[in-house]
Design a protein around this motif. Sequence first.
Motif, PDB file in Angstrom:
ATOM      1  N   LYS A 240       0.840  -1.188   0.000  1.00  0.00           N
ATOM      2  CA  LYS A 240       0.000   0.000   0.000  1.00  0.00           C
ATOM      3  C   LYS A 240       0.883   1.249   0.000  1.00  0.00           C
ATOM      4  O   LYS A 240       2.050   1.198   0.414  1.00  0.00           O
ATOM      5  CB  LYS A 240      -0.932   0.027   1.216  1.00  0.00           C
ATOM      6  N   LEU A 241       0.291   2.367  -0.431  1.00  0.00           N
ATOM      7  CA  LEU A 241       1.015   3.625  -0.565  1.00  0.00           C
ATOM      8  C   LEU A 241       0.253   4.751   0.126  1.00  0.00           C
ATOM      9  O   LEU A 241      -0.979   4.807   0.056  1.00  0.00           O
ATOM     10  CB  LEU A 241       1.185   3.980  -2.042  1.00  0.00           C
TER      11      LEU A 241
ATOM     12  N   GLN B  43      -0.961   1.428  -9.316  1.00  0.00           N
ATOM     13  CA  GLN B  43      -2.057   0.474  -9.188  1.00  0.00           C
ATOM     14  C   GLN B  43      -2.265  -0.031  -7.769  1.00  0.00           C
ATOM     15  O   GLN B  43      -3.280  -0.671  -7.486  1.00  0.00           O
ATOM     16  CB  GLN B  43      -1.817  -0.719 -10.126  1.00  0.00           C
ATOM     17  N   LYS B  44      -1.343   0.222  -6.885  1.00  0.00           N
ATOM     18  CA  LYS B  44      -1.490  -0.258  -5.516  1.00  0.00           C
ATOM     19  C   LYS B  44      -2.512   0.599  -4.749  1.00  0.00           C
ATOM     20  O   LYS B  44      -2.713   1.767  -5.067  1.00  0.00           O
ATOM     21  CB  LYS B  44      -0.139  -0.215  -4.797  1.00  0.00           C
TER      22      LYS B  44
ATOM     23  N   ILE C 210      -4.183   9.444  -0.192  1.00  0.00           N
ATOM     24  CA  ILE C 210      -3.590  10.767  -0.379  1.00  0.00           C
ATOM     25  C   ILE C 210      -4.124  11.659   0.733  1.00  0.00           C
ATOM     26  O   ILE C 210      -5.338  11.721   0.949  1.00  0.00           O
ATOM     27  CB  ILE C 210      -3.992  11.344  -1.754  1.00  0.00           C
ATOM     28  N   THR C 211      -3.238  12.348   1.448  1.00  0.00           N
ATOM     29  CA  THR C 211      -3.677  13.227   2.538  1.00  0.00           C
ATOM     30  C   THR C 211      -3.208  14.648   2.278  1.00  0.00           C
ATOM     31  O   THR C 211      -2.117  14.876   1.736  1.00  0.00           O
ATOM     32  CB  THR C 211      -3.152  12.738   3.899  1.00  0.00           C
TER      33      THR C 211
ATOM     34  N   LEU D  50      -6.665   4.890  -9.674  1.00  0.00           N
ATOM     35  CA  LEU D  50      -7.935   4.190  -9.578  1.00  0.00           C
ATOM     36  C   LEU D  50      -8.140   3.626  -8.168  1.00  0.00           C
ATOM     37  O   LEU D  50      -7.269   2.933  -7.636  1.00  0.00           O
ATOM     38  CB  LEU D  50      -7.982   3.054 -10.603  1.00  0.00           C
ATOM     39  N   GLY D  51      -9.283   3.950  -7.575  1.00  0.00           N
ATOM     40  CA  GLY D  51      -9.621   3.416  -6.254  1.00  0.00           C
ATOM     41  C   GLY D  51      -8.916   4.088  -5.102  1.00  0.00           C
ATOM     42  O   GLY D  51      -9.014   3.623  -3.957  1.00  0.00           O
ATOM     43  N   SER D  52      -8.196   5.172  -5.352  1.00  0.00           N
ATOM     44  CA  SER D  52      -7.467   5.835  -4.264  1.00  0.00           C
ATOM     45  C   SER D  52      -8.425   6.556  -3.322  1.00  0.00           C
ATOM     46  O   SER D  52      -9.592   6.795  -3.642  1.00  0.00           O
ATOM     47  CB  SER D  52      -6.435   6.819  -4.827  1.00  0.00           C
TER      48      SER D  52
END
Length: 281
Positions: A120-121, A221-222, A226-227, A247-249
């Motif tokens: 995860k990122l 893709q992972k 985002i903050t 995608l999906g973030s």
Amino acid sequence: MNKPAERFAFTTSDGVTLRYLQAGSGPTLLILHGWSQGAALFKHQLAGLSDHLQVIALDMRGHGLSDKPSHGYRIARLAKDLQELITVLRPYPLYLLGHSAGASVIWSYLEMFGDSQVSKLVFIDEPAALLADPGWSEKQCLDAGAIITPDGLYQFTNQLIGPDAERTTRNILESMVTPVMSPQERDELLAINLQFPRTLAARLFIDNVTRDWRDFIPRIQKPTMITFGRASPHPVECQQWIHKQILGSRLEIIEASDGGSHFLFLEAARRFNALLRDFLG
């Protein structure tokens, strides 16, 4: 009670000793600080998350207590340093967190070495392209986060290596925090920034500001969080743009009244740590 963070070191392939703080055990959260900052700023994450994670905060080359060689102050070299640390530690699962320019280092790492080692990122307030092309529209600048002009870039770096280097550093930091940050915290922030020699800091600043990640970010893709803090000097549109590209973030915005600044992990540590716990599971 969580044990205090311990300091460790490893040596890169070009002979530079990098130091990092480590606390806890379990899945690894590896943290990269921003430009001219340091691992010590993540004290609230090292203390507050190490009950269920192995939290590692790296002093990148030149920063903090790591070696300060005369070479290697490019985002790509910092990404190579990260890859070598991951190879040494072999953490699994691995979550990467990048604050500001630390996010750029992660983007460079992913572009060069792939994402197979990463689960995860997490990115904190880094625009996709900081340097404004004079031909861009207002919307293009907002989406990219391009708040720096070519003239402004070199004006700042010349000040950074000049006789008023400390004042220049303090001024840029003051623009990134909320009014409620205490004088003691501001002094700590400045002291950690000044551990990175100003001439080297100017070199890395130029390299980071002139990167443009808009072609790469959509390839991520992972699972990504985002903050962003409202008191950041960056426009919120640039974080919304990144959110739309991955995608999906997940995008989390912390208001200024709640400590939402460029340094939200310091000023809104409890809220930020709760977001991390929820996202990392």
